[in-house]
Scaffold this active site. Structure first.
Site, PDB file in Angstrom:
ATOM      1  N   GLU A   1      -9.750   5.687   7.221  1.00  0.00           N
ATOM      2  CA  GLU A   1      -8.329   6.011   7.165  1.00  0.00           C
ATOM      3  C   GLU A   1      -7.978   7.311   6.439  1.00  0.00           C
ATOM      4  O   GLU A   1      -7.061   8.026   6.879  1.00  0.00           O
ATOM      5  CB  GLU A   1      -7.553   4.861   6.506  1.00  0.00           C
ATOM      6  CG  GLU A   1      -7.559   3.580   7.302  1.00  0.00           C
ATOM      7  CD  GLU A   1      -7.107   2.406   6.467  1.00  0.00           C
ATOM      8  OE1 GLU A   1      -7.835   2.026   5.520  1.00  0.00           O
ATOM      9  OE2 GLU A   1      -6.015   1.887   6.719  1.00  0.00           O
TER      10      GLU A   1
ATOM     11  N   ARG B   1       0.835  -1.210   0.000  1.00  0.00           N
ATOM     12  CA  ARG B   1       0.000   0.000   0.000  1.00  0.00           C
ATOM     13  C   ARG B   1       0.870   1.261   0.000  1.00  0.00           C
ATOM     14  O   ARG B   1       0.522   2.263  -0.614  1.00  0.00           O
ATOM     15  CB  ARG B   1      -0.993  -0.005   1.162  1.00  0.00           C
ATOM     16  CG  ARG B   1      -1.981   1.154   1.122  1.00  0.00           C
ATOM     17  CD  ARG B   1      -3.110   1.002   2.132  1.00  0.00           C
ATOM     18  NE  ARG B   1      -4.166   0.120   1.703  1.00  0.00           N
ATOM     19  CZ  ARG B   1      -5.238   0.499   0.999  1.00  0.00           C
ATOM     20  NH1 ARG B   1      -5.410   1.760   0.659  1.00  0.00           N
ATOM     21  NH2 ARG B   1      -6.149  -0.380   0.632  1.00  0.00           N
TER      22      ARG B   1
HETATM   23  N1  MTE Z   1     -12.045   4.994  14.598  1.00  0.00           N
HETATM   24  C1  MTE Z   1     -12.089   4.677  15.910  1.00  0.00           C
HETATM   25  N2  MTE Z   1     -12.849   5.428  16.724  1.00  0.00           N
HETATM   26  N3  MTE Z   1     -11.383   3.628  16.414  1.00  0.00           N
HETATM   27  C2  MTE Z   1     -10.574   2.848  15.606  1.00  0.00           C
HETATM   28  O1  MTE Z   1      -9.955   1.901  16.078  1.00  0.00           O
HETATM   29  N4  MTE Z   1      -9.721   2.471  13.320  1.00  0.00           N
HETATM   30  C3  MTE Z   1      -9.438   3.070  12.007  1.00  0.00           C
HETATM   31  C4  MTE Z   1     -10.679   3.745  11.455  1.00  0.00           C
HETATM   32  N5  MTE Z   1     -11.280   4.587  12.433  1.00  0.00           N
HETATM   33  C5  MTE Z   1     -10.502   3.170  14.213  1.00  0.00           C
HETATM   34  C6  MTE Z   1     -11.288   4.267  13.756  1.00  0.00           C
HETATM   35  C7  MTE Z   1      -8.954   2.109  11.016  1.00  0.00           C
HETATM   36  S1  MTE Z   1      -7.319   1.703  11.028  1.00  0.00           S
HETATM   37  C8  MTE Z   1      -9.765   1.579  10.047  1.00  0.00           C
HETATM   38  S2  MTE Z   1      -9.170   0.572   8.853  1.00  0.00           S
HETATM   39  C9  MTE Z   1     -11.212   1.874  10.028  1.00  0.00           C
HETATM   40  O2  MTE Z   1     -11.611   2.730  11.095  1.00  0.00           O
HETATM   41  C10 MTE Z   1     -11.977   0.549  10.102  1.00  0.00           C
HETATM   42  O3  MTE Z   1     -13.342   0.730  10.144  1.00  0.00           O
HETATM   43  P1  MTE Z   1     -14.241   0.981   8.852  1.00  0.00           P
HETATM   44  O4  MTE Z   1     -13.756   0.104   7.768  1.00  0.00           O
HETATM   45  O5  MTE Z   1     -15.597   0.630   9.304  1.00  0.00           O
HETATM   46  O6  MTE Z   1     -14.085   2.439   8.521  1.00  0.00           O
HETATM   47 MO1  MOS Z   2      -6.959  -0.191   9.407  1.00  0.00          MO
HETATM   48  S1  MOS Z   2      -4.911   0.088   9.501  1.00  0.00           S
HETATM   49  O1  MOS Z   2      -6.851  -0.959   7.844  1.00  0.00           O
HETATM   50  O2  MOS Z   2      -7.107  -1.525  10.498  1.00  0.00           O
END
Ligand code: MTE
Ligand code: MOS
Length: 768
Positions: free
Chosen positions: A723, A320
């Protein structure tokens, strides 16, 4: 239904509903794994860790551990009945070290005792003899010694060497980019309970229950059918619980299998930071050729990342990174070399952005350098290199950027944030002040959405409608605070025409939805939203057919909404229709399965379409730096971010704000520091500084782009948001750089994180 029709109908999708657990979060009643009722016979587990970065284990004497108060049992590698492996992709990482330890903090044994304190105290009593071996402690040393967890990769387009040497101007630089601890509030934890006939029930704070199920099964010499993994919510994960939660679960499960009792392993903060993986730090060399207008003619990158002792997710993280070292820019002559370095430090893993931030950081640095060399506004150079629309629009991996809205986003932000006037004001301020200096920067984000491993882009859901018209919802996604569960519930509510309050949101559970991918790559709502919609739609279709039959109308005359169903001139409550349907033996339960369309990627040719679409955004950050101390503050942030047609603007706003702040921490204050013995010295908030409320910009303006429907057929044309906003914080770094650059020295050699020390080093380095 389009957005206007949905609004008229009081639809849930598109509404800024609060997080489904908000009332539980704020009142302390949201049950995290450690809050679950403890089984009567529960034992607590602690881990004995390596004190050496690289050593052969000569002898391990656990007699004092076993004799300690409250201790019931211990487990060493040799006691593992199944596979001693927790490597998610490559089977190269032991759950408990067998013969050799490879980093300080590596688990060597586990101990189970009656209380947490007893277990933790006992774990300190092991007598271990080490035969020390030479450690490799940083990525550059690893490159020198050919120490890699995976083969190096290159991605080339055009003739970068010729383009660089033939270009009117050329720049070279080495930059270092620090890692980052996920610093979720809830540390790693798992509780395992024995079930009858060899079964295991594992509660795990994990983004990937399916992987926990499989790795626990393998370690305990069971089949997947014998293990169930459940996760209702995670107290923050940020990628840190994508693969590595499995190690914790495996250790708890191994102790359960040995003792026949429920076992819980909860890492305390220091152990969590020492024992589990982080964002990869990188050393990057770039060599860029460009012309007088700032356009890049050719660029060569060499990336070396600290992967730690095993592959873990380092393959896809570095992939990535390679896919994002263009960020928003068209690079027609480019070479990207990626070394995945094996070091005697903890195995690094996923962290929000998954390599993307590091790749984007590198190209943004080069762009900034070009602008400063030419004496141009960096924004002009950024725009000059942006992907085009209908031309200059193919990425270095062969995917055409079909949805480019970079100009739209940048134009809006430039106006909203009053960028030009403020940039001039910053210059004015700096002429008038000698100690305090201001800086401003606008940086864009283009982030690819989908797992780069195509097969992971699949999701499942399970929906039951009960006889009283209420709904039970499951899908393979996990809730880590990001608001996935409320978003998917909104989708199901609209599909069945019932209020969100009619839906019970349930824990991720491998016995309900099998074979689910990790909730990662920001694709949680895209994939689980679609899968749940498909499941709910099956039930709605059956109910429609039934209502048409029952009321003798055409199916097109049956409609669902606001908790009611109309069939021609009849209207009745959804619950009444369900009751009638049940009586006529209509199935009211369904599964849904979704796979992301259009994507493909061929590793052998490094080409294809790894991403379904891109998410965009841009940020302007203004900072003030004290050039005598290096201290700095963010004074204002303006963001325009693209969430497509947002499923839930409240959740999305939270993700944009949170992502930005977390990114700012990565690039300014969070510093991981290992000593020469390979011991991580920053393993608690006393020494590792994450942003706090007082670090927030006093002026923080976030706009979600409106009328921005995803051109691809995603769930309600929304876009993933987990992200992408993280990388908006690259603007903070360049604002700091802007503040300390001077007319005589426009190119400060500032490394990330830009801590006060790093800022002072850069300022010192510019002195003649
Ligand atoms: N938001 C919160 N509050 N807590 C988290 O651990 N993880 C992030 C993001 N936002 C996270 C977060 C990461 S690394 C990812 S990949 C995405 O949330 C995963 O959730 P989604 O695919 O539902 O957006
Ligand atoms: Mo998010 S780094 O893809 O869990």
């Amino acid at each position: 239904m389009d957005a206007t029709a949905r609004k008229a109908r009081k639809a849930a999708v598109g509404t800024a509903l609060p997080h489904d657990s908000a009332h539980l979060h704020v009142s302390g009643r949201a049950a995290y794994t450690d809050d679950l009722p403890e089984p009567r016979d529960l034992l607590h587990v602690a881990v004995g860790m390596s004190a050496k970065a690289h050593a052969r284990l000569r002898s391990i004497d656990l007699s004092d551990v076993l004799d300690a108060e409250g201790v019931v049992d211990v487990c060493l590698a040799a006691d593992i009945p199944g596979e001693n492996n927790c490597g998610p992709i490559v089977h190269d990482e032991e759950i408990l070290a067998a013969d050799t330890v490879e980093y300080v903090g590596q688990a060597i044994f586990a101990v189970a005792a009656r209380t947490v304190e007893q277990a933790r105290r006992a774990a300190q009593l092991a007598k271990i003899e080490y035969e020390e071996l030479e450690p490799i402690l940083d990525p550059l040393a690893a490159v020198e010694k050919d120490s890699f967890v995976l083969p190096s990769e290159t991605l080339t387009r055009g003739d970068p060497a010729a383009a660089i040497t033939g270009a009117p101007r050329r720049l070279q630089r080495r930059i270092t980019i620090g890692g980052q601890d996920q610093f979720y509030l809830e540390g790693h934890i798992s509780m395992c309970t024995p079930q009858e006939d060899g079964g295991l029930l594992v509660y795990s704070s994990t983004q990937h229950p399916d992987e926990v199920q499989h790795l626990v099964a393998k370690a305990t010499a069971r089949a997947a059918k014998d293990v169930v993994c459940i996760c209702r919510r995670i107290g923050g994960a940020f990628g840190g619980k994508e693969s590595q939660a499995a190690t914790i679960a495996c250790i708890a499960a191994l102790m359960t299998v040995r003792t026949g009792r429920s076992c819980k392993l909860r890492l305390d903060r220091d152990v969590d930071m020492i024992m589990t993986g982080k964002r990869h730090d990188f050393v990057v060399d770039y060599d860029v050729g460009f012309d007088e207008t700032g356009r890049i003619r050719g660029i060569d990158f060499s990336f070396a990342s600290r992967c730690g002792i095993s592959a873990d997710l380092s393959g896809p993280v570095n992939d990535r990174m390679m896919f994002h070292s263009d960020n928003a820019y068209f690079l027609d002559n480019v070479n990207i070399e990626s070394h995945r370095c094996k070091t005697n430090t903890v195995s690094n893993t996923a962290f929000r952005g998954f390599g993307g931030p590091q790749g984007m950081f590198a190209i943004e640095y080069a762009i900034d350098d070009i602008a400063r060399t030419l004496g141009m506004d960096p924004l002009e150079v950024r725009r000059r290199n942006y992907y085009g629309v209908g031309e200059r629009d193919v990425t270095h991996y062969g995917q055409t950027v079909e949805d480019n809205i970079l100009d739209l986003v940048t134009d809006k932000l430039e106006t909203d944030a009053d960028y030009r006037r403020r940039r001039a004001a910053v210059r004015e301020f700096n002429r008038a002040n000698t100690v305090l200096k201001r800086g401003i920067a606008l940086t864009p984000v283009k982030f690819g959405i989908s797992f780069t491993s195509t097969h992971l882009n699949q999701a499942g859901a399970l929906v039951h409608v009960y006889r009283d018209g209420t709904v039970h919802l499951n899908h393979g996604g996990t809730e880590m605070g990001q608001g996935l569960y409320i978003k998917v519930a909104q989708v199901v509510a609209d599909e069945l025409g019932v209020p969100v309050s009619a839906i019970r949101i349930n824990a991720a559970d491998t016995s309900k939805v099998p074979n689910a991918s990790a909730t990662a790559a920001s694709s949680g709502s895209d994939m689980n939203g679609k899968a749940a919609q498909i499941a709910a739609r099956k039930i709605r279709t059956r109910l429609t057919e039934f209502a048409a039959r029952h009321f003798s109308v055409n199916e097109s005359a049956v409609d669902f909404g606001d908790g009611r169903v109309s069939a021609g001139t009849e209207t009745l409550d959804f619950a009444e229709l369900v009751q009638l349907a049940w009586f006529e033996r209509v199935s009211l339960s369904a599964t849904g399965f979704y796979k992301t369309p259009k994507i493909n990627y061929d590793r052998s040719t490094s080409s294809g379409r790894p991403f379904f679409y891109y998410a965009y955004g841009a940020a302007v950050t203004e900072v003030v730096v004290d050039t005598l101390t290096g201290e700095n503050r963010i004074v204002r942030v303006d963001i325009v971010h693209d969430c497509g047609d947002s499923l839930n603007p409240a959740m999305d706003l939270g993700q944009v704000e949170g992502g930005f702040v977390q990114g700012a921490g990565w690039l300014t204050s969070e510093e991981l520091w290992w000593n020469d013995a390979g011991e991580l010295q920053t393993h608690a908030p006393s020494t590792y500084k994450i942003p706090t409320c007082s670090d927030l910009a006093p002026e923080f303006n976030v706009t979600l782009l409106e009328n921005a429907a995803n051109r691809e057929d995603t769930i309600y044309r929304s876009k993933a948001v987990g992200e992408p906003p993280f990388m908006l914080a690259i603007s903070v770094f360049h604002a700091i750089r802007d503040a300390i650059a001077t007319d005589g020295n426009p190119l400060p050699a500032l490394d990330a994180p830009a801590t006060p020390e790093a800022i002072l080093r850069a300022i010192e380095g510019m002195k003649p």
